[in-house]
Motif scaffolding. Sequence first.
Motif, PDB file in Angstrom:
ATOM      1  N   VAL A 198       0.835  -1.198   0.000  1.00  0.00           N
ATOM      2  CA  VAL A 198       0.000   0.000   0.000  1.00  0.00           C
ATOM      3  C   VAL A 198       0.871   1.250   0.000  1.00  0.00           C
ATOM      4  CG1 VAL A 198      -1.672   1.321   1.344  1.00  0.00           C
ATOM      5  CG2 VAL A 198      -1.961  -1.146   1.082  1.00  0.00           C
ATOM      6  N   LYS A 199       1.967   1.204   0.743  1.00  0.00           N
ATOM      7  CA  LYS A 199       2.866   2.360   0.800  1.00  0.00           C
ATOM      8  C   LYS A 199       3.434   2.677  -0.578  1.00  0.00           C
ATOM      9  CE  LYS A 199       6.982   4.114   3.173  1.00  0.00           C
ATOM     10  NZ  LYS A 199       7.743   4.426   1.975  1.00  0.00           N
ATOM     11  N   SER A 200       3.816   1.646  -1.298  1.00  0.00           N
ATOM     12  CA  SER A 200       4.441   1.869  -2.602  1.00  0.00           C
ATOM     13  C   SER A 200       3.452   2.362  -3.645  1.00  0.00           C
ATOM     14  CB  SER A 200       5.094   0.576  -3.089  1.00  0.00           C
ATOM     15  OG  SER A 200       4.106  -0.376  -3.409  1.00  0.00           O
ATOM     16  N   LEU A 201       2.172   1.998  -3.510  1.00  0.00           N
ATOM     17  CA  LEU A 201       1.164   2.376  -4.497  1.00  0.00           C
ATOM     18  C   LEU A 201       0.222   3.455  -3.993  1.00  0.00           C
ATOM     19  CD1 LEU A 201       0.239  -1.195  -5.793  1.00  0.00           C
ATOM     20  CD2 LEU A 201       1.831   0.436  -6.807  1.00  0.00           C
ATOM     21  N   GLY A 202       0.483   3.949  -2.782  1.00  0.00           N
ATOM     22  CA  GLY A 202      -0.431   4.911  -2.176  1.00  0.00           C
ATOM     23  C   GLY A 202      -0.474   6.250  -2.876  1.00  0.00           C
ATOM     24  N   ASP A 203       0.508   6.547  -3.710  1.00  0.00           N
ATOM     25  CA  ASP A 203       0.520   7.840  -4.381  1.00  0.00           C
ATOM     26  C   ASP A 203      -0.004   7.772  -5.810  1.00  0.00           C
ATOM     27  OD1 ASP A 203       2.564   6.321  -5.340  1.00  0.00           O
ATOM     28  OD2 ASP A 203       4.094   7.902  -5.255  1.00  0.00           O
ATOM     29  N   LEU A 204      -0.547   6.637  -6.203  1.00  0.00           N
ATOM     30  CA  LEU A 204      -1.135   6.545  -7.543  1.00  0.00           C
ATOM     31  C   LEU A 204      -2.363   7.449  -7.605  1.00  0.00           C
ATOM     32  CD1 LEU A 204      -0.937   2.714  -8.268  1.00  0.00           C
ATOM     33  CD2 LEU A 204       0.333   4.521  -9.460  1.00  0.00           C
TER      34      LEU A 204
END
Length: 731
Positions: free
Chosen positions: A232-238
């Motif tokens: 979630v952290k890695s994709l949270g800025d999509l």
Amino acid sequence: MSERLYADRPISHPQDDAFGLSSFADALATSLLQMSPKDGLVISVEGPWGAGKSSAIALATRTIKLRLLIGLGEERAALEKATEQQLDVKWAENAKTRTAHIVRFNPWNFSGQENLVRAFFNELAAQIDAEPEGKLKKAMNRLAGYLPSVTGGLAAAAMLAIGNLPAAAAAGATGRAAGETAERALSYESSLEDAKEKLAEALREADQRIIVIIDDLDRLLPSEMRAVFSLVKSLGDLPNVLYVLSFDETVVRKALEQSVERIDPAFLEKIVQVSLKLPPPWRDELRQLLFSRLDAIIGDVKPADVERWRRALISAIDPYLETPRDVTRLVNTIQVIWPNVAGDVDFTDLIVITTLQLFDSNVYALIRDEIEVITHADQRYEDDKEFGARLEPTSANKPQVAREAMALLFPRLAKAWNSFMADGAYYIAHKEQRRICTKEYHRNYFVFGRDARMLSRAEVEKIVLADDPSPALAATLKRLADDPERRPPRIATLLEQISEAVYAKPLFTPLLLRAILDHSDDLIRREDEVWELFVNDNHERLITIISLGVEKLEASNRQGILDVLLNYKAGLETRACAIERDARRHGFFGGKERHESERLFAADKIEAAALAVREEIAAVCEDQSVWQMPRPIRLIWAWRRMSDKVALSGWFERVLADDDLIVRLANELPRRVYRSGGRGTGVFWTFERGNWQELFEIDALFGRLEVLASSSPSATLALTRLREAEEAGDD
């Protein structure tokens, strides 16, 4: 009664909302639909297990679907009435025209970190119903293509690239895979970042909001929990991707801090941008849920003592019920137990002891292990102060609440602790209510069914409430007499249970009394003695039934009972005893006058009845049928107490002059006593001359027996027995 257990699953329709979650859900839905700018965001819905997090998210999801579908022209009224399945059909039908997608990802359905990562992207790609050759779908598939297949080392490398975790943490998450495998995996990093950027561009152009719901994160293993958070952290800025995470913050922090690769508590703050605390349910709401579900199980059953139930609810049950799941667990347990114990346990006691079993197991174990001491079942003496100190629930989850629960259940503990929780009821009332504090009924609460040694309330009421109790009583007595010998005897138990029934309600009738008198002589001969703190036999049990039964009747209904006692021909010994005892309560025949509340019948009526029964006793003595009675001496003494000694002197002279009668008299004179101490514990027979000296010459009796003994074996046995009883009395 409800035909099913209450499922521990989230609600999805506002009409099922008993805790005001709909307001929270509506606000969450509004934020998810209208939030701007269109950058990615991670929201957490936090609360303890069973507090309703999943229900709140399900309600919010329904609201999102309704609003979007109504915006597309669907009829509001039809949608609001639709079931969850019907709404999903409409949602799918409008997949190409709506502007939002809802992706529910359940990570606890997958085991292992590599499975979690791949499953997440597969689920995301599957839920976005875009054109197969469109930019968004291509970007999603491209990113998914960089994921590892099954190899643990590749999974670690993917976590390294996607989550930007330190290399040591990534390696630790997969058992520290071989270094060269991880190095090869690092070559994917630049390609993976490029794929992520392509996906971000496609999401911005598509202008479709993706709401990803990840529920029950606190159910995962620490390593799996960490993998999902990193993902979630890695994709949270999509852009246009909103995450809704559901978990118990305390559980998650503890799991992450205590895992092999400890993660700092600040880890969560770096991932979750908005933390929403689920509003706790109000106590009144939890109580209403409890009441409504209990009513569905027990029907019209009411607590025996409404005030005691209220105190139990407030002090011993309510403090343990903190979430809707707690209520569900309690109600489901009661639903399993209730069909087996209905009518044979006290409702309040059952709810309290089950609450302790579920939410304070150490206290439940303490009660279970000490129940025979608490209820005096083992008759062991123990100082109240020492007893109370030994039973303190020091290991309880909620010590003060557990203490009040135990004091409410057990009057002995309430006394030892000087607690106001005691209700002050008599022990026989506790027995009639089938309370856990009674040695007769406490087993019902631990075997989850009726104690086989005791009759059910239904069996007792079948006799007491019958239009004609005689056949039912006769059949029950025969069945119990044929049973193997038990302790306490089954028939003794039946008589005590009849006492409890007629003490609780005005159920004693002339027909019930006649049925009892028909069997009274046989019951007295059986004895069925139970020796505990004092000795009780069937004679006393029968008198108790009559006394307690009449006590509960209105004065206008008592005369019918007295008419039976006076005129019915069976059970003279029982009838005479009941009449004489009440006459003496009025002060007749040398008795001490008692308060009017202790007297059963009017003075003039009972005096007349006593004189009449005295004549009936005199008649059976004169025709010698007294010797066929269960306890002839009991009737002879009743005649003596209600007459002067002159009336009996002539009769005794005639008895002493008859060879057969003097042997009968000698056999009846020894009195049974119960002793414990230096000579041991048991039944002894005694004969004390002083009790009989005023009625006949004792020496003359022994002289006549000695003469008869020379030619009569029965006289020899009677003389020997009488001498042994006299020696025992002297001791």
